[in-house]
Design an enzyme around this catalytic site. Structure first.
Site, PDB file in Angstrom:
ATOM      1  N   ASP A   7     -20.742 -32.994   0.909  1.00 39.36           N
ATOM      2  CA  ASP A   7     -19.454 -32.504   0.388  1.00 39.36           C
ATOM      3  C   ASP A   7     -19.636 -31.064  -0.054  1.00 39.36           C
ATOM      4  OD1 ASP A   7     -19.434 -33.238  -3.122  1.00 39.36           O
ATOM      5  OD2 ASP A   7     -21.127 -32.953  -1.780  1.00 39.36           O
ATOM      6  N   PHE A   9     -23.977 -37.589   1.182  1.00 38.60           N
ATOM      7  CA  PHE A   9     -22.664 -37.274   1.726  1.00 38.60           C
ATOM      8  C   PHE A   9     -22.407 -35.781   1.542  1.00 38.60           C
ATOM      9  CE2 PHE A   9     -23.085 -41.590   1.524  1.00 38.60           C
ATOM     10  CZ  PHE A   9     -23.168 -42.051   0.230  1.00 38.60           C
TER      11      PHE A   9
HETATM   12  N1  LIG Z   1     -21.624 -36.361  -2.157  1.00 36.66           N
HETATM   13  C1  LIG Z   1     -20.627 -36.961  -2.807  1.00 36.66           C
HETATM   14  N2  LIG Z   1     -19.397 -36.414  -2.738  1.00 36.66           N
HETATM   15  C2  LIG Z   1     -18.421 -37.046  -3.425  1.00 36.66           C
HETATM   16  C3  LIG Z   1     -18.599 -38.201  -4.165  1.00 36.66           C
HETATM   17  C4  LIG Z   1     -17.335 -38.540  -4.703  1.00 36.66           C
HETATM   18  C5  LIG Z   1     -16.946 -39.677  -5.552  1.00 36.66           C
HETATM   19  N3  LIG Z   1     -17.892 -40.752  -5.586  1.00 36.66           N
HETATM   20  C6  LIG Z   1     -18.093 -41.263  -6.886  1.00 36.66           C
HETATM   21  C7  LIG Z   1     -17.215 -42.408  -7.089  1.00 36.66           C
HETATM   22  C8  LIG Z   1     -17.933 -43.506  -7.279  1.00 36.66           C
HETATM   23  C9  LIG Z   1     -19.348 -43.225  -7.232  1.00 36.66           C
HETATM   24  O1  LIG Z   1     -19.919 -43.615  -8.440  1.00 36.66           O
HETATM   25  C10 LIG Z   1     -19.486 -41.760  -7.075  1.00 36.66           C
HETATM   26  O2  LIG Z   1     -20.004 -41.173  -8.218  1.00 36.66           O
HETATM   27  C11 LIG Z   1     -16.445 -37.571  -4.287  1.00 36.66           C
HETATM   28  N4  LIG Z   1     -17.124 -36.697  -3.531  1.00 36.66           N
HETATM   29  C12 LIG Z   1     -16.682 -35.426  -2.972  1.00 36.66           C
HETATM   30  O3  LIG Z   1     -16.835 -34.456  -4.020  1.00 36.66           O
HETATM   31  C13 LIG Z   1     -15.803 -33.477  -3.905  1.00 36.66           C
HETATM   32  C14 LIG Z   1     -14.933 -33.574  -5.134  1.00 36.66           C
HETATM   33  O4  LIG Z   1     -15.690 -33.049  -6.220  1.00 36.66           O
HETATM   34  P1  LIG Z   1     -14.877 -32.554  -7.533  1.00 36.66           P
HETATM   35  O5  LIG Z   1     -13.925 -31.443  -7.052  1.00 36.66           O
HETATM   36  O6  LIG Z   1     -15.966 -32.089  -8.475  1.00 36.66           O
HETATM   37  O7  LIG Z   1     -14.101 -33.768  -8.034  1.00 36.66           O
HETATM   38  C15 LIG Z   1     -15.013 -33.829  -2.649  1.00 36.66           C
HETATM   39  O8  LIG Z   1     -15.622 -33.213  -1.536  1.00 36.66           O
HETATM   40  C16 LIG Z   1     -15.238 -35.342  -2.561  1.00 36.66           C
HETATM   41  O9  LIG Z   1     -15.077 -35.810  -1.237  1.00 36.66           O
HETATM   42  C17 LIG Z   1     -19.915 -38.754  -4.214  1.00 36.66           C
HETATM   43  O10 LIG Z   1     -20.221 -39.783  -4.847  1.00 36.66           O
HETATM   44  N5  LIG Z   1     -20.880 -38.092  -3.523  1.00 36.66           N
END
Ligand SMILES: Nc1nc2c(c(CN[C@H]3C=C[C@H](O)[C@@H]3O)cn2[C@@H]2O[C@H](COP(=O)(O)O)[C@@H](O)[C@H]2O)c(=O)[nH]1
Length: 340
Positions: A238, A236
């Site tokens: 991000d 994904f």
């Molecule tokens: N590629 C990717 N992007 C992800 C996630 C998640 C949440 N998923 C978790 C929840 C349950 C699962 O166990 C995952 O661990 C949020 N985001 C993105 O990150 C950014 C926020 O970052 P920060 O500012 O550091 O909190 C924002 O763009 C958000 O859209 C993911 O998993 N993969």
């Protein structure tokens, strides 16, 4: 409606990218460094619940509704100044970033606000949204007006087309991740995360793909959540995954781009550099996955149902969370948008 494939988009972007590149040698090294972790318990699907206390622990229709609400709002949590950001206190802990969204949702549910029910968020007022997502610092949640708009839009569609239940939409996918992805893109406009690059329409579909992945996770890959093609999803794109890939040296930025990032330049969604960063991240992780599977194959192990882009993404994202300090010299790209 025609939806470009994110993996093919990534392949095209890498081939034409000027400021971002994937280092195949370093990709191999990262795959080798992940070899043992990839067969550990927490790398697997169960980690979604066991590692994250704010995630629903049930596999119910309501838990699927929680995932839909959260992934509809799963964008843009970064703050201009690290020491000045949106935070939410919940059950004696303070959460930032994506987890602050989950904390605010769970806080509302504890307060008796049916925030995950479509009939509620379809007609929520801006003031109600501001209240539910109120900050415990003087910094409000970013893009609160856009969040209000996508909540009303998504809630209305969910009511009109799926009886208010995202599980109904999931059932229509007949256990295909790609079919569910298409249903989400056809019906929920705010999920259409696309751009034009070198005159070609390309896609990332970050929130649409993570919605499918989190639905798979919350349903524990069973029953309605058993997708036989889950491994066709990409990571994904991000703003954290690119940061960790550069930190691990699997992806590289030009001097010029690094300078802009270090200065905190704000990019627009669809800018050439932004598209290159996101497309190269998707391609880079597809290669890491491929090398990991090959390493296991050499040992006579077929890990195709244990290693895929979703689980690699979750691992790398959690890694970025847990190594914030070490990664502080590697900038992340700054875009204010509703797509990631
Ligand atoms: N590629 C990717 N992007 C992800 C996630 C998640 C949440 N998923 C978790 C929840 C349950 C699962 O166990 C995952 O661990 C949020 N985001 C993105 O990150 C950014 C926020 O970052 P920060 O500012 O550091 O909190 C924002 O763009 C958000 O859209 C993911 O998993 N993969």
């Amino acid at each position: 409606m025609e939806f470009p494939c994110p993996l093919e988009s990534a392949k095209f972007i890498v081939a034409h990218s000027k400021d971002v590149s994937v280092d195949e040698e370093e990709v191999r090294r990262v795959a080798e460094s992940l070899f043992d972790k990839a067969s550990a318990e927490e790398f697997g699907l169960a980690g979604w619940k066991t590692l994250h206390e704010l995630n629903p622990q049930a596999a119910s229709e309501e838990a699927v509704g929680w995932v839909f609400l959260v992934d509809t709002l799963n964008f843009s949590f970064w703050s201009e100044r690290e020491e000045h950001k949106y935070l939410v206190k919940y059950k004696d802990r303070t959460y930032s970033g994506y987890w602050s969204l989950c904390a605010a949702v769970n806080r509302a549910l504890d307060d008796g606000i049916p925030i995950t029910s479509a009939s509620y968020f379809a007609t929520m007022t801006l003031d109600q949204v501001r209240h539910v997502f109120r900050s415990d610092t003087e910094v409000p949640m970013p893009l609160i007006e856009e969040r209000h708009r996508v909540l009303n839009e998504s809630g209305t569609v969910l009511l009109e087309k799926f009886g208010g239940s995202f599980l109904t939409c999931v059932k229509k996918s007949e256990k295909s991740a790609q079919k569910l992805l298409r249903l989400v893109l056809e019906n929920f406009p705010s999920y259409r995360d696309e751009a034009v690059f070198e005159k070609k329409k390309v896609s990332f579909y970050k929130r649409a793909q993570i919605l499918v992945a989190d639905t798979w996770s919350v349903l524990e890959g069973k029953g309605d959540g058993f997708f036989d093609d889950i491994s066709t999803l990409t990571i994904f794109a991000d703003y954290r995954i690119p940061q960790v890939l550069v930190h691990l040296k699997a992806m590289k930025y030009s001097e010029e781009l690094m300078k802009k990032l270090r200065e905190g330049t704000i990019f627009q969604s669809g800018d050439k550099e932004e598209v290159e960063i996101r497309g190269c991240s998707i391609w880079c992780c597809a290669l890491i996955c491929q090398h990991l599977l090959e390493l296991y194959e050499k040992k006579g192990q077929d890990m195709r149902d244990k290693i895929n882009a979703v689980l690699l993404d979750y691992y790398l994202w959690d890694y970025a969370r847990d190594h914030r300090e070490e990664m502080k010299d590697t900038p992340f790209h700054r875009v204010r948008c509703i797509y990631y």
